[in-house]
Design a protein around this motif. Sequence first.
Motif, PDB file in Angstrom:
ATOM      1  N   HIS A   1     -52.119 -56.998 -97.724  1.00  0.00           N
ATOM      2  CA  HIS A   1     -51.390 -55.928 -98.398  1.00  0.00           C
ATOM      3  C   HIS A   1     -51.033 -54.875 -97.351  1.00  0.00           C
ATOM      4  N   TYR A   2     -49.729 -54.622 -97.191  1.00  0.00           N
ATOM      5  CA  TYR A   2     -49.268 -53.580 -96.272  1.00  0.00           C
ATOM      6  C   TYR A   2     -49.254 -52.260 -97.031  1.00  0.00           C
ATOM      7  N   MET A   3     -50.206 -51.377 -96.722  1.00  0.00           N
ATOM      8  CA  MET A   3     -50.449 -50.176 -97.512  1.00  0.00           C
ATOM      9  C   MET A   3     -50.161 -48.918 -96.693  1.00  0.00           C
TER      10      MET A   3
ATOM     11  N   GLY B   1     -53.861 -46.732-102.556  1.00  0.00           N
ATOM     12  CA  GLY B   1     -52.650 -46.525-101.769  1.00  0.00           C
ATOM     13  C   GLY B   1     -51.484 -47.281-102.357  1.00  0.00           C
ATOM     14  N   TYR B   2     -50.336 -47.161-101.662  1.00  0.00           N
ATOM     15  CA  TYR B   2     -49.115 -47.835-102.112  1.00  0.00           C
ATOM     16  C   TYR B   2     -48.935 -49.121-101.316  1.00  0.00           C
ATOM     17  N   CYS B   3     -48.751 -50.236-102.040  1.00  0.00           N
ATOM     18  CA  CYS B   3     -48.586 -51.545-101.405  1.00  0.00           C
ATOM     19  C   CYS B   3     -47.107 -51.874-101.321  1.00  0.00           C
ATOM     20  N   HIS B   4     -46.600 -52.086-100.112  1.00  0.00           N
ATOM     21  CA  HIS B   4     -45.180 -52.408 -99.923  1.00  0.00           C
ATOM     22  C   HIS B   4     -44.872 -53.839-100.354  1.00  0.00           C
ATOM     23  N   ASP B   5     -45.841 -54.728-100.308  1.00  0.00           N
ATOM     24  CA  ASP B   5     -45.609 -56.105-100.739  1.00  0.00           C
ATOM     25  C   ASP B   5     -45.449 -56.186-102.254  1.00  0.00           C
TER      26      ASP B   5
END
Length: 729
Positions: free
Chosen positions: A693-695, A707-711
């Motif tokens: 997860h890219y956060m 956090g916010y996950c870009h995936d």
Amino acid sequence: MPRTNAELTALLEHRPELAAAPSLDVVERLLARPEPAIPVLLGLDADCHVVSQAVQAAGGATTRERLAAALHDPRGRLGEVLGTLAAHGLLTLDGPSVRSPHRGGLWAHPFGLGRPLRELAGELSAEMLKTLVSAHGGRARGRRAELAAEAGRLLADGAAVRARAARLPRQAADLLRTMATGRPVLESEQVYFGAGVRTHPVQRLVEAGFVVRDGWAYEMPREIGLALRGDGWRPALTGQPEVPVREAAPSADGVSAALRALDLVEALVELATDTPLTELKAGGVGTRELRRAAKALGVTEQEVTLWLDVAHAAALIASDGGERLTGTTLADDWLARSPAARWRVLAAAWHGLPQAATHRVVGCCEGHLDPLPPPYVFECGAGAIRRAVLDTLRTLPEGVGAEASGLMTAVHWRTRAAADSPPAAESFVTAALREGDLLGLTTDGALTHLGRTYLAAPGASGGDPEELAALFPVPALTVTLQNDLTAIVTGLPAPALAAFLGSCADLESRDRASVWRFSERSVRRALDAGGDAESLLAGLARHSAKDVPQALRYLVTDTARKHGTLKVVATPSVVIAADAATLTGLCRAKSLRKLALQQVAPTVALSARPPEETLRLLREAGQAPVALAPDGTIRAEPARRPRLTVDAEPAPDPAAAAAAMLKGTATSGTAEALALAAMTGELVVIVSQRREHYMDDLAIAGDAITGYCHDCDRGHTFDRARVTRAHLP
């Protein structure tokens, strides 16, 4: 490096972002990283910058004695500055030794000087060293080490170096001056763009022995930069520059302005709760809604932006799905506190705002001077400038004030933000004084007694609560009921009294005393909320300083007698009257045509509208209907719309965080990556349940990582135990 609970607690008070670290080992590694340290350093004053550069110029480790010899310190500030840097984790002090935890340093070029010749020599060709030696009148013979030693000996003669510089052509001399005063390195791209290398002034400087080329860049050796600044040049610790002052208005305590601020924010919260403020599609409150709020509060549009920003920062109002701003459940807790505690919340929210509420521009350049709609935050230098203004005013004696223009020099010394926002810096200072006046912190360019008390405690603690409470008037617990159906509260009403009066009367005015008026409509509002005449009269008697006037008793009993003569149930609505004549009149009333009432029995009629709208239209027609629950009982209606549920963020507790760190044992790269991402907002890759997860926008609270996950294009919350690995991309 802090070792004890007390030392670690003191560090976390200045660096609260480090609280995300799970152990002392991770704290030590984070302190050694430049990314989180640079914004902390830039938030300190110019003397801190000077000492930090001096330590880096000394190789990252030196002693107090050597620092004192290297610096010009007429005011004896070195000890204080070292203590400030150490308190922020930017230096380590161990007796006489001073060491930086950042191996590579935090400054690209300390004091605007290049690297010393001993560092450059290893990267320079023998031909380059020969050119340097020859240009300064030496014999270019021997090996590289001998050439470097000879060049060092020649450059130590500052007078000779300055004499040769005086003979340079104008263009080369201008470039030399620029490189000597802050830009000692010139990249090759800057040379080849727009001019041939042979004709560029930097080539003349190379030939004259003032600049060396190491392959891809041109650099002025430190020895030449120091020689051009004159013999005996030393960086100075100046302290805060003197501020031009004038006699201020008679000292004010600021409490009147503070009480007005409390009233206006409370009114704004209730307005946003009853009739939420519609947001623009791009976010924020537009001009139309600003005018509506300003008219309701009786203030200017500029002032209402301040209260919007402050209320939003304090989480008293929030966005409901990104479409409208409404009051939150935290407002109820805020309203139940003492006046001093409520004001402290507003002052802390304003103190921490990154933008200027009454001058909402980015201000970094001429192209970023368009105002942005409130209340959402954005990064700019206004917040740092505001805090610099308050810190500067705190140093002035009581009875004197300063103009915004007179504060600029001191503000420039206290924060780099003023230099980074040249077109808007003075406007930000003016905004800080204007907003401080409205909150009661400042008046006429000076701190009020309230402002000095609030700023007395270091950091964000906001003064001693007991000292602040002593400045505010004791809340009134009783009300004086008048025969003209008004209620007068001398001073500030206690929260319980204000809530009671707000439920059954309308606030008309508030100054030294607040005036409330009872009417059939206001009494009916209390009855709609589930009360009755007996409980309302008992409440009035309990809060009144004398007997309840007869006129008010008659108003309550008469309103209660008429209350509920009409009842509304759903299907979609059924209106039940106490007598047939009343219902017949309502069915024929032109003002109720929207209801399309159809009489199906002498005291029963069907409405075409839902119960809520039917109740509203009947009340607007002067009736006193009540709503029935499915079981036939009267349904109590809330006095206002429900507030938006918002969870309170736990207050930072440095002592508890320090104790947890000392017990923690996590030392992995995963813990460090998570803590660093939480501190800087950088992107981090979290591996959980075999998925990456890219956060970003990471927040860590206990074992919860949010956090916010870009995936996934949405927010995520992970349990720390389920995170297999984390690393920076």
